[in-house]
Scaffold this motif. Structure first.
Motif, PDB file in Angstrom:
ATOM      1  N   THR A  53      40.008  32.687  48.188  1.00  0.00           N
ATOM      2  CA  THR A  53      39.464  31.541  47.444  1.00  0.00           C
ATOM      3  C   THR A  53      38.179  31.931  46.723  1.00  0.00           C
ATOM      4  O   THR A  53      37.251  32.457  47.342  1.00  0.00           O
ATOM      5  CB  THR A  53      39.175  30.356  48.386  1.00  0.00           C
ATOM      6  N   TRP A  54      38.136  31.678  45.432  1.00  0.00           N
ATOM      7  CA  TRP A  54      36.922  31.883  44.638  1.00  0.00           C
ATOM      8  C   TRP A  54      36.467  30.521  44.112  1.00  0.00           C
ATOM      9  O   TRP A  54      37.124  29.899  43.288  1.00  0.00           O
ATOM     10  CB  TRP A  54      37.184  32.838  43.481  1.00  0.00           C
ATOM     11  N   SER A  62      32.613  29.778  47.821  1.00  0.00           N
ATOM     12  CA  SER A  62      33.452  30.794  48.453  1.00  0.00           C
ATOM     13  C   SER A  62      33.624  31.948  47.475  1.00  0.00           C
ATOM     14  O   SER A  62      33.849  31.731  46.284  1.00  0.00           O
ATOM     15  CB  SER A  62      34.807  30.199  48.838  1.00  0.00           C
ATOM     16  N   TYR A  63      33.529  33.167  47.981  1.00  0.00           N
ATOM     17  CA  TYR A  63      33.550  34.337  47.102  1.00  0.00           C
ATOM     18  C   TYR A  63      34.611  35.340  47.574  1.00  0.00           C
ATOM     19  O   TYR A  63      34.288  36.461  47.966  1.00  0.00           O
ATOM     20  CB  TYR A  63      32.180  35.014  47.081  1.00  0.00           C
ATOM     21  N   GLY A  64      35.855  34.941  47.535  1.00  0.00           N
ATOM     22  CA  GLY A  64      36.948  35.856  47.861  1.00  0.00           C
ATOM     23  C   GLY A  64      37.602  36.367  46.594  1.00  0.00           C
ATOM     24  O   GLY A  64      38.024  35.588  45.739  1.00  0.00           O
ATOM     25  N   ILE A  65      37.705  37.690  46.445  1.00  0.00           N
ATOM     26  CA  ILE A  65      38.207  38.259  45.187  1.00  0.00           C
ATOM     27  C   ILE A  65      39.580  38.911  45.344  1.00  0.00           C
ATOM     28  O   ILE A  65      40.024  39.615  44.437  1.00  0.00           O
ATOM     29  CB  ILE A  65      37.213  39.290  44.609  1.00  0.00           C
ATOM     30  N   LEU A  66      40.282  38.681  46.451  1.00  0.00           N
ATOM     31  CA  LEU A  66      41.611  39.274  46.602  1.00  0.00           C
ATOM     32  C   LEU A  66      42.559  38.863  45.477  1.00  0.00           C
ATOM     33  O   LEU A  66      43.310  39.717  44.982  1.00  0.00           O
ATOM     34  CB  LEU A  66      42.201  38.902  47.964  1.00  0.00           C
ATOM     35  N   PRO A  67      42.563  37.589  45.043  1.00  0.00           N
ATOM     36  CA  PRO A  67      43.436  37.252  43.907  1.00  0.00           C
ATOM     37  C   PRO A  67      43.118  38.057  42.653  1.00  0.00           C
ATOM     38  O   PRO A  67      44.034  38.470  41.926  1.00  0.00           O
ATOM     39  CB  PRO A  67      43.162  35.756  43.682  1.00  0.00           C
ATOM     40  N   LEU A 145      50.557  35.693  34.021  1.00  0.00           N
ATOM     41  CA  LEU A 145      50.488  37.129  34.277  1.00  0.00           C
ATOM     42  C   LEU A 145      51.439  37.887  33.369  1.00  0.00           C
ATOM     43  O   LEU A 145      51.110  38.978  32.887  1.00  0.00           O
ATOM     44  CB  LEU A 145      50.808  37.404  35.749  1.00  0.00           C
ATOM     45  N   LEU A 146      52.613  37.341  33.116  1.00  0.00           N
ATOM     46  CA  LEU A 146      53.577  38.004  32.236  1.00  0.00           C
ATOM     47  C   LEU A 146      53.010  38.183  30.833  1.00  0.00           C
ATOM     48  O   LEU A 146      53.149  39.255  30.234  1.00  0.00           O
ATOM     49  CB  LEU A 146      54.871  37.189  32.179  1.00  0.00           C
ATOM     50  N   ALA A 147      52.369  37.154  30.304  1.00  0.00           N
ATOM     51  CA  ALA A 147      51.770  37.264  28.971  1.00  0.00           C
ATOM     52  C   ALA A 147      50.696  38.342  28.940  1.00  0.00           C
ATOM     53  O   ALA A 147      50.606  39.124  27.985  1.00  0.00           O
ATOM     54  CB  ALA A 147      51.184  35.912  28.557  1.00  0.00           C
ATOM     55  N   THR A 227      42.711  31.373  35.585  1.00  0.00           N
ATOM     56  CA  THR A 227      42.596  30.527  36.769  1.00  0.00           C
ATOM     57  C   THR A 227      42.688  31.396  38.015  1.00  0.00           C
ATOM     58  O   THR A 227      43.592  32.232  38.109  1.00  0.00           O
ATOM     59  CB  THR A 227      43.720  29.475  36.796  1.00  0.00           C
ATOM     60  N   PRO A 228      41.778  31.220  38.993  1.00  0.00           N
ATOM     61  CA  PRO A 228      41.744  32.119  40.158  1.00  0.00           C
ATOM     62  C   PRO A 228      42.848  31.840  41.167  1.00  0.00           C
ATOM     63  O   PRO A 228      42.609  31.425  42.302  1.00  0.00           O
ATOM     64  CB  PRO A 228      40.356  31.855  40.749  1.00  0.00           C
ATOM     65  N   ASN A 229      44.101  32.062  40.754  1.00  0.00           N
ATOM     66  CA  ASN A 229      45.246  31.890  41.647  1.00  0.00           C
ATOM     67  C   ASN A 229      45.721  33.244  42.159  1.00  0.00           C
ATOM     68  O   ASN A 229      45.452  34.277  41.546  1.00  0.00           O
ATOM     69  CB  ASN A 229      46.407  31.212  40.902  1.00  0.00           C
ATOM     70  N   MET A 230      46.458  33.215  43.263  1.00  0.00           N
ATOM     71  CA  MET A 230      47.150  34.427  43.696  1.00  0.00           C
ATOM     72  C   MET A 230      48.194  34.762  42.643  1.00  0.00           C
ATOM     73  O   MET A 230      48.834  33.875  42.063  1.00  0.00           O
ATOM     74  CB  MET A 230      47.800  34.211  45.059  1.00  0.00           C
ATOM     75  N   PRO A 231      48.396  36.046  42.369  1.00  0.00           N
ATOM     76  CA  PRO A 231      49.227  36.426  41.216  1.00  0.00           C
ATOM     77  C   PRO A 231      50.703  36.086  41.384  1.00  0.00           C
ATOM     78  O   PRO A 231      51.326  36.421  42.385  1.00  0.00           O
ATOM     79  CB  PRO A 231      49.024  37.946  41.137  1.00  0.00           C
ATOM     80  N   GLU A 232      51.231  35.398  40.396  1.00  0.00           N
ATOM     81  CA  GLU A 232      52.657  35.156  40.221  1.00  0.00           C
ATOM     82  C   GLU A 232      52.980  35.344  38.757  1.00  0.00           C
ATOM     83  O   GLU A 232      52.144  35.074  37.885  1.00  0.00           O
ATOM     84  CB  GLU A 232      53.050  33.754  40.690  1.00  0.00           C
ATOM     85  N   LEU A 233      54.188  35.781  38.465  1.00  0.00           N
ATOM     86  CA  LEU A 233      54.536  36.205  37.115  1.00  0.00           C
ATOM     87  C   LEU A 233      54.351  35.099  36.082  1.00  0.00           C
ATOM     88  O   LEU A 233      53.893  35.347  34.970  1.00  0.00           O
ATOM     89  CB  LEU A 233      55.979  36.721  37.085  1.00  0.00           C
ATOM     90  N   PHE A 234      54.696  33.866  36.436  1.00  0.00           N
ATOM     91  CA  PHE A 234      54.632  32.762  35.476  1.00  0.00           C
ATOM     92  C   PHE A 234      53.513  31.777  35.803  1.00  0.00           C
ATOM     93  O   PHE A 234      53.587  30.607  35.421  1.00  0.00           O
ATOM     94  CB  PHE A 234      55.979  32.036  35.428  1.00  0.00           C
ATOM     95  N   GLN A 235      52.475  32.251  36.484  1.00  0.00           N
ATOM     96  CA  GLN A 235      51.359  31.384  36.851  1.00  0.00           C
ATOM     97  C   GLN A 235      50.073  31.881  36.205  1.00  0.00           C
ATOM     98  O   GLN A 235      49.897  33.084  35.985  1.00  0.00           O
ATOM     99  CB  GLN A 235      51.191  31.349  38.370  1.00  0.00           C
ATOM    100  N   SER A 236      49.175  30.960  35.888  1.00  0.00           N
ATOM    101  CA  SER A 236      47.877  31.336  35.334  1.00  0.00           C
ATOM    102  C   SER A 236      47.092  32.141  36.361  1.00  0.00           C
ATOM    103  O   SER A 236      47.046  31.778  37.544  1.00  0.00           O
ATOM    104  CB  SER A 236      47.087  30.086  34.934  1.00  0.00           C
ATOM    105  N   VAL A 237      46.460  33.211  35.919  1.00  0.00           N
ATOM    106  CA  VAL A 237      45.763  34.119  36.827  1.00  0.00           C
ATOM    107  C   VAL A 237      44.425  34.527  36.203  1.00  0.00           C
ATOM    108  O   VAL A 237      44.155  34.251  35.033  1.00  0.00           O
ATOM    109  CB  VAL A 237      46.609  35.378  37.120  1.00  0.00           C
ATOM    110  N   ARG A 238      43.627  35.210  37.022  1.00  0.00           N
ATOM    111  CA  ARG A 238      42.346  35.714  36.549  1.00  0.00           C
ATOM    112  C   ARG A 238      42.185  37.159  37.006  1.00  0.00           C
ATOM    113  O   ARG A 238      42.405  37.478  38.171  1.00  0.00           O
ATOM    114  CB  ARG A 238      41.193  34.873  37.088  1.00  0.00           C
TER     115      ARG A 238
END
Length: 289
Positions: A53-54, A62-67, A145-147, A227-238
């Protein structure tokens, strides 16, 4: 005497320039370590690297950078898997097979591709690629992530093509002539003689591609959703880079130190990739010797 004196002056200039380069790398390393360690010590190394969680601006931050780490790894790996084969095969074709006119035309296009600013890649991806992904895969938002992978795969092509071409063109023609004289076909000669002889240069091209992919920020920010989400191919990520770029302008205190810590992690990733590749290349050369 004048020539020797001139040679000493030139050698001295080269030495100074080399020391300046090394000094810049050391300065960046020291600055990142000094700026990034306080946050890691305060947050905790394990919590910082494995936290999912970031929320740097929350009441209880919270400062978790695993995503961010996983997103950068997946995004870079995807871009390499797509970009390296295309770039490598294009380099072989241009260096060994293409007629002069096609080589000149495509080579100019590759140079032009390398000169396009990152923000233009991001703008084109945002206006064309993101809506296309949303329409083709029927997802709520094409910024994903795909984009980012597709944009990065295109952005690393110029580095891979140009450096690989230079390495292939530097292979002595005698190697290829000897292979052809022994009955090998031109295609066999290119892939069994020329490519292995140029392997160190091609590996350098891949390293440059990895560095470009993992270090890109602006284009990725525009197409990934940031967006600071866990990585998924069709999900917004950071990504690691976009995490720093998106918050640095208004950060302060521990949040700002945590962003420097992210930069330190990114820097260590790139150094680890370079060191690993150099290790395997040197070990293979030692084994041949």
């Amino acid at each position: 005497m004048k020539k020797k004196h001139l040679e000493k002056i030139i050698h001295g200039i080269f030495l100074v320039l080399g020391l300046i380069t090394v000094g810049c790398v050391l300065l960046i390393t020291v600055y990142l370590v000094i700026s990034g360690l306080p946050a890691i010590c305060e947050i905790g190394l394990l919590d910082f690297l494995t936290g999912t969680t970031w929320a740097s601006t929350a009441a209880e931050p919270s400062y978790g950078i695993l995503p961010f780490i996983l997103t950068s790894v997946y995004g870079t790996a995807g871009a390499i898997l797509l970009g390296v084969p295309v770039g490598f095969l294009t380099a072989v074709y241009l260096a060994k097979v293409a007629p002069p006119k096609i080589k000149s035309t495509v080579g100019g296009a590759v140079i032009l591709l390398a000169g396009i600013p990152s923000v233009v890649y991001g703008l084109v991806g945002m206006l064309l690629l993101v809506p296309a992904i949303r329409s083709i895969f029927n997802v709520p938002d094409g910024a994903s992530l795909l984009a980012a992978i597709l944009v990065l795969a295109v952005m690393i092509l110029p580095n891979i093509i140009k450096v690989s071409m230079t390495a292939l063109e530097a292979v002595p023609k005698e190697y290829e002539d000897a292979s052809l004289a022994l009955g090998a076909t031109p295609t066999e000669t290119y892939f069994r003689v020329s490519v292995p002889a140029a392997k160190s240069g091609i590996a350098a091209a891949v390293v440059l591609g990895v560095g470009r992919a993992i270090g890109e920020a602006m284009a990725v920010m525009m197409v990934s959703g940031n967006t600071p989400n866990m990585p998924e191919l069709f999900q917004s990520v950071r990504f690691l880079t976009t995490a720093v770029a998106s918050e640095m302008s208004y950060s302060a205190g521990l949040q700002r130190q945590a962003l420097f810590s992210i930069a330190l992690v990114l820097f260590l990733f790139i150094m680890l990739i370079n060191a690993t590749l150099n290790f395997f290349l040197k070990r293979e050369k030692g084994g041949r010797a």
